[in-house]
Scaffold this active site. Sequence first.
Site, PDB file in Angstrom:
ATOM      1  CG  ASP A  61      19.492  38.692  -1.794  1.00  0.00           C
ATOM      2  OD1 ASP A  61      18.988  37.562  -1.662  1.00  0.00           O
ATOM      3  OD2 ASP A  61      20.702  38.886  -2.081  1.00  0.00           O
ATOM      4  CG  HIS A  62      20.314  36.761   2.094  1.00  0.00           C
ATOM      5  ND1 HIS A  62      20.195  35.500   2.617  1.00  0.00           N
ATOM      6  CD2 HIS A  62      20.943  36.620   0.901  1.00  0.00           C
ATOM      7  CE1 HIS A  62      20.751  34.633   1.790  1.00  0.00           C
ATOM      8  NE2 HIS A  62      21.205  35.284   0.735  1.00  0.00           N
ATOM      9  CG  HIS A  69      20.504  32.210  -2.092  1.00  0.00           C
ATOM     10  ND1 HIS A  69      20.520  33.472  -1.575  1.00  0.00           N
ATOM     11  CD2 HIS A  69      19.203  31.830  -2.131  1.00  0.00           C
ATOM     12  CE1 HIS A  69      19.277  33.848  -1.294  1.00  0.00           C
ATOM     13  NE2 HIS A  69      18.459  32.863  -1.611  1.00  0.00           N
TER      14      HIS A  69
HETATM   15  P1  13P Z   1      26.654  35.479  -5.568  1.00  0.00           P
HETATM   16  O1  13P Z   1      27.153  36.804  -5.061  1.00  0.00           O
HETATM   17  O2  13P Z   1      27.574  34.368  -5.270  1.00  0.00           O
HETATM   18  O3  13P Z   1      26.236  35.564  -6.988  1.00  0.00           O
HETATM   19  O4  13P Z   1      25.326  35.153  -4.726  1.00  0.00           O
HETATM   20  C1  13P Z   1      24.216  35.995  -4.866  1.00  0.00           C
HETATM   21  C2  13P Z   1      23.151  35.605  -3.926  1.00  0.00           C
HETATM   22  O5  13P Z   1      22.888  34.450  -3.696  1.00  0.00           O
HETATM   23  C3  13P Z   1      22.390  36.687  -3.306  1.00  0.00           C
HETATM   24  O6  13P Z   1      21.515  36.217  -2.326  1.00  0.00           O
END
Ligand code: 13P
Length: 288
Positions: free
Chosen positions: A85-86, A208
């Site tokens: 993620d990211h 997201h």
């Molecule tokens: P939240 O923490 O707001 O659920 O977002 C998660 C997210 O988008 C991870 O990339």
Amino acid sequence: MALVSAKDMIDKAHAGHYAIPAFNTNNLEWTKAILLGIEAQKSPAIIQVSEGATKYMGGYKAVADLVNDLYNSLGITVPVALHLDHGTFEGAKKCLEAGFTSVMFDGSHFDFEENKEKSKEIIELAHSKGASVECEVGGIGGTEDGVTSSGELANPAECKEISDLGVDFLAAGIGNIHGPYPENWAGLNFERLDEIDKAVNGKPLVLHGGSGIPFDQVHKAVTLGVSKVNINTELQLEFTAAVRKYFEAKKDLEGKGYDPRKVLKPGVDAIQAKVEELCKAFGSANQA
Ligand code: 13P
């Protein structure tokens, strides 16, 4: 069975008008609760991890081994992708080496040309390994140091350029933010989402900041191309509230209530319950 790329499950969700939940994990308990929850709901899903969480868990290889081993030893049958993620440019490369089946390269903070160049390289590398790729256009806001920035709106023309590189699914800001939504949040910007959906010509989109977005807005977003919804904060809140209750009831002082397996159990059960609820809400239940 083995972990799979996220491409097929997301393409199926896009065609079937539901969303694949992507749950962030932090440790063994989290991973196990997510796997048991999606298996109970017969839902395909993505387990994702931030670079910060991979450091916490002991590195990329440790994460890949943990998720793979739990997937097999728990006898999970639903399709599961392990996704970064990211990710940074270097982090995405390391995850692909370590056996992740999907990566996000987040180049949204670079100027657009650099984002495009780097996205292209990660897309080629991931595809050469059979892994799926998510890229991002337009940052996703959030709360940092107590200050909540409002969600950005991605530029549809830029979305099309990144989409045309062959990315499998695309994150684009539409007023969504990471973390809890403030009282005065304006909601998702469906006008912009519609423009982006048209510009990318049917490429699956990623929402997201999925924690706390009212389900009717998620459902509407799905009709406009969203096929992956990210959830992190909501599982953290559920876990912490359940463990807090355990301590407030002084259960740790009863018998062997200090055993970490007993202390964490209410939190783990709460995560599994929330995972199951979200699989039903997003329409991914019984799609495996
Ligand atoms: P939240 O923490 O707001 O659920 O977002 C998660 C997210 O988008 C991870 O990339």
